[in-house]
Design a protein around this motif. Structure first.
Motif, PDB file in Angstrom:
ATOM      1  N   ALA A  20      55.894  25.984 -78.456  1.00 47.76           N
ATOM      2  CA  ALA A  20      55.117  25.612 -79.644  1.00 47.76           C
ATOM      3  C   ALA A  20      56.012  24.968 -80.698  1.00 47.76           C
ATOM      4  O   ALA A  20      55.643  23.963 -81.316  1.00 47.76           O
ATOM      5  N   VAL A  21      57.199  25.538 -80.897  1.00 48.36           N
ATOM      6  CA  VAL A  21      58.158  24.965 -81.855  1.00 48.36           C
ATOM      7  C   VAL A  21      58.474  23.527 -81.467  1.00 48.36           C
ATOM      8  O   VAL A  21      58.495  22.627 -82.308  1.00 48.36           O
ATOM      9  N   ALA A  22      58.710  23.278 -80.189  1.00 47.82           N
ATOM     10  CA  ALA A  22      59.070  21.927 -79.756  1.00 47.82           C
ATOM     11  C   ALA A  22      57.933  20.946 -80.008  1.00 47.82           C
ATOM     12  O   ALA A  22      58.154  19.852 -80.527  1.00 47.82           O
ATOM     13  N   LEU A  23      56.726  21.324 -79.649  1.00 49.73           N
ATOM     14  CA  LEU A  23      55.600  20.376 -79.728  1.00 49.73           C
ATOM     15  C   LEU A  23      54.956  20.337 -81.112  1.00 49.73           C
ATOM     16  O   LEU A  23      53.988  19.607 -81.320  1.00 49.73           O
ATOM     17  N   GLY A  24      55.492  21.104 -82.061  1.00 48.75           N
ATOM     18  CA  GLY A  24      54.912  21.085 -83.395  1.00 48.75           C
ATOM     19  C   GLY A  24      53.550  21.761 -83.457  1.00 48.75           C
ATOM     20  O   GLY A  24      52.733  21.454 -84.310  1.00 48.75           O
ATOM     21  N   ILE A  25      53.334  22.695 -82.532  1.00 55.19           N
ATOM     22  CA  ILE A  25      52.083  23.464 -82.525  1.00 55.19           C
ATOM     23  C   ILE A  25      52.293  24.725 -83.352  1.00 55.19           C
ATOM     24  O   ILE A  25      53.332  25.379 -83.247  1.00 55.19           O
ATOM     25  N   GLU A  26      51.314  25.056 -84.186  1.00 59.03           N
ATOM     26  CA  GLU A  26      51.400  26.327 -84.910  1.00 59.03           C
ATOM     27  C   GLU A  26      50.840  27.424 -84.021  1.00 59.03           C
ATOM     28  O   GLU A  26      49.683  27.390 -83.636  1.00 59.03           O
ATOM     29  N   LEU A  27      51.688  28.379 -83.668  1.00 58.07           N
ATOM     30  CA  LEU A  27      51.266  29.494 -82.819  1.00 58.07           C
ATOM     31  C   LEU A  27      50.971  30.694 -83.716  1.00 58.07           C
ATOM     32  O   LEU A  27      51.776  31.032 -84.588  1.00 58.07           O
ATOM     33  N   ARG A  28      49.820  31.297 -83.502  1.00 57.53           N
ATOM     34  CA  ARG A  28      49.480  32.526 -84.229  1.00 57.53           C
ATOM     35  C   ARG A  28      49.209  33.609 -83.205  1.00 57.53           C
ATOM     36  O   ARG A  28      48.497  33.361 -82.232  1.00 57.53           O
ATOM     37  N   VAL A  29      49.765  34.778 -83.438  1.00 55.78           N
ATOM     38  CA  VAL A  29      49.647  35.867 -82.464  1.00 55.78           C
ATOM     39  C   VAL A  29      48.931  37.055 -83.098  1.00 55.78           C
ATOM     40  O   VAL A  29      49.249  37.458 -84.218  1.00 55.78           O
ATOM     41  N   LEU A  30      47.951  37.572 -82.373  1.00 50.32           N
ATOM     42  CA  LEU A  30      47.326  38.849 -82.737  1.00 50.32           C
ATOM     43  C   LEU A  30      48.084  39.922 -81.958  1.00 50.32           C
ATOM     44  O   LEU A  30      47.929  40.043 -80.742  1.00 50.32           O
ATOM     45  N   ALA A  31      48.934  40.652 -82.653  1.00 50.17           N
ATOM     46  CA  ALA A  31      49.851  41.588 -81.994  1.00 50.17           C
ATOM     47  C   ALA A  31      49.313  43.010 -82.054  1.00 50.17           C
ATOM     48  O   ALA A  31      48.560  43.359 -82.961  1.00 50.17           O
TER      49      ALA A  31
END
Lengths: 366, 366
Positions: A20-31
């Motif tokens: 995600a960091v590489a592709l500029g995607i914002e990753l959100r995690v429900l932990a």
């Protein structure tokens, strides 16, 4: 900027972070907890079984995907009803959640699998045993993983405790030469791209080691595995990564053992070994972006799981011993027997690659 | 779990995140703003020139390192006095902060560099111009980057504005065949490992493209570059990644142009192209962990910078056009001329690799 929400904060969500960091995607995690493996990307800590929690988490996400298969169907359906792009969707995920449903569906698709039956009583099980040489494998339809929920039985009453709670799946005990895994990614618009077939080595019902590609595979075996994965991916409408765990039987058949609809342990070797890792491909697939090349970066790759813990001093020792090995630590507290990380080596000579991976991994032996 | 603190939240800090995730290192970033490129790992938003802010940030970090060279010496020295492991240290960083100090120090080390002088007045500059064919390069000792703070001059009064503020550096205008960069990582205990020499192509004073390894290099050029980097790394006591920007002059000399003591634009190709990326190696080096192999993953790698912005639809188009190209977006808002990302391709045939990288990057042209 595209936003992908991941339900579950385990190592699979964690390993989506670099992609995600590489592709500029914002990753959100429900932990599940503040100290989850993927805590760096956690935006919510909460219960994935709670509809309001999950609906709230999904707000603003372009796609919702998963670290595990345990999200209840009612939650998946509430997400879809609220307009979320759930990938894979509830209809597909059902077959990764319920092994009886999976066997029935794959039978309908004509996919080769072990002999199986739904058994509701000890008498049913006795009948299956009688037809299969007196031994079989019994599985709970739901909730099993890493050897849990699986028993090899030769006694019709050996599953009475499970049968008290409902039907179970019984399967022929396949005499296999080895276990394989075929990974493939599929995007909603239909494009599907497989990786090369890999061999998985299990110990105690848990994946210990993966060799990519599966050594000494005949074209027929490779074709059979790719065809099975393609049929399942399209037939079930999977989006994202699909892992098909396979038996190569001693009589030459390739049979489906299990399905997983998410990045999978058998695909960790793709981080270094493939032009596109399973984690990058999964994000691209769930966003319906074009899929990447799965051409290998080297002729061979070997991945070895590490259980228990990866203390810093041992990581440093492993890196010092094998400067070309790659160590992955999942950021978990120590717990005996739990997957805590893995080690990968790639290269041109299989013996050398196996040696380097095992030498690095040996630093984490107890 | 090892903790590394990074001062500065730009793309270099951002690209340390994947390496930290893999190795189980906790990365903490002191970011300039909440929307910094490395915001995912930001634990503090504050001013890196403020001693209390930085001291507070450094609490609990096993090593402190940098996204840029702009941290004032007084802040670096306060960190060291407080017991922080500052890597690279203040004494080394000075030579990446002050180009006059760098030239003096490299002269002391006997490292080949362009003719240079410190000039305090227009008369000094006139003298240097007279000795060097009437043209020279004038640089402000501090604060320049990407072509800023650099002027080619043929008039002794062309730097009067800068001279009013203090001494400037003047250098011969090197007639060069091409520009090169030699990266090396060094850890506090002394181990130093270089990457293969790369060629950098600049446009308008800014790096546009990097080819790894530098094509058609003679053994003599490769040896000279590696020897320079090794001498500088040990001589200045650098810890972490050191990038030495070099001229290959038309008369066959290899001369130091600039130094950077952090991961560097010329090393982004190592993410896919090297067994150990510059970001992983930097983290290993600043923690004094053993350094990794820098063996190439493919015979050739090409990296192309993207300026301005990387909208999602163009990322998808680039990935669709070139399934083997890797796109890196820095998560920055659009701004004309600013480095916003890069594209990398690796492979066995240089022409093909250049073609694929440029074809993917062309989707971000205005």
């Amino acid at each position: 900027m595209a936003v992908v929400g991941v339900i579950g904060g385990g190592q699979l969500a964690r390993m989506m972070i670099p992609a995600a960091v590489a592709l500029g995607i914002e990753l959100r995690v429900l932990a599940e907890a503040p100290d989850a493996s993927a805590r760096l990307a956690a935006t919510v800590v909460g219960d994935y079984r709670d509809v309001p929690t999950v609906l709230d988490f999904a707000q603003g996400c372009d796609a919702i995907t998963f670290d595990h298969e345990h999200v209840p169907q009612e939650v998946l359906r509430a997400l879809t009803a609220a307009g979320a792009a759930v990938r894979p969707g509830a209809d597909a995920l059902l077959y990764a959640q319920d092994k009886l449903a999976m066997r029935e569906r794959l039978a309908g698709l004509g996919v080769p699998q072990p002999d199986w039956a739904r058994v509701d009583t000890a008498d049913d099980l006795a009948g299956f045993l009688a037809d299969h040489g007196g031994r079989a494998v019994v599985k709970t339809p739901r909730g099993g993983y890493d050897g849990k929920g699986v028993r090899v039985v030769d006694d019709a009453h050996a599953a009475d405790d499970w049968l008290a709670a409902g039907p179970v799946l019984v399967e022929e005990l396949v005499r296999f030469e080895r276990e394989l895994a075929q990974l493939i990614a599929r995007r909603p618009s239909g494009e599907a791209v497989p990786w090369p077939l890999v061999e998985t080595v299990q110990r105690g019902g848990v994946c210990a080691e993966v060799i990519a590609p599966a050594p000494h595979s005949t074209d027929a075996v490779e074709r059979a595995a790719a065809e099975i994965a393609t049929t399942v991916a399209h037939g079930l409408g999977v989006t994202g990564v699909l892992a098909v765990e396979l038996f190569q039987s001693t009589d030459g058949r390739v049979l489906v053992n299990e399905l997983a609809m998410r990045p999978h342990n058998s695909g960790h070797v793709t981080i270094e070994g493939s032009t596109t890792s399973q984690f990058e491909q999964h994000l691209r697939a769930v966003l319906d972006w074009p899929l990447g090349s799965t051409e290998p970066r080297a002729p061979w790759g070997v991945m070895i799981n590490v259980f228990g813990s990866l203390p810093d001093d041992r990581i440093a020792a492993a890196l010092g011993h094998q400067p070309s090995a790659k160590v992955h630590a999942y950021g978990k507290g120590p717990r005996a027997g739990r997957k805590a990380g893995h080690v990968t080596a790639i290269g041109v000579d299989l013996d050398d690659v196996v040696y380097r991976a095992r030498a690095a991994a040996s630093h984490f032996d107890d």
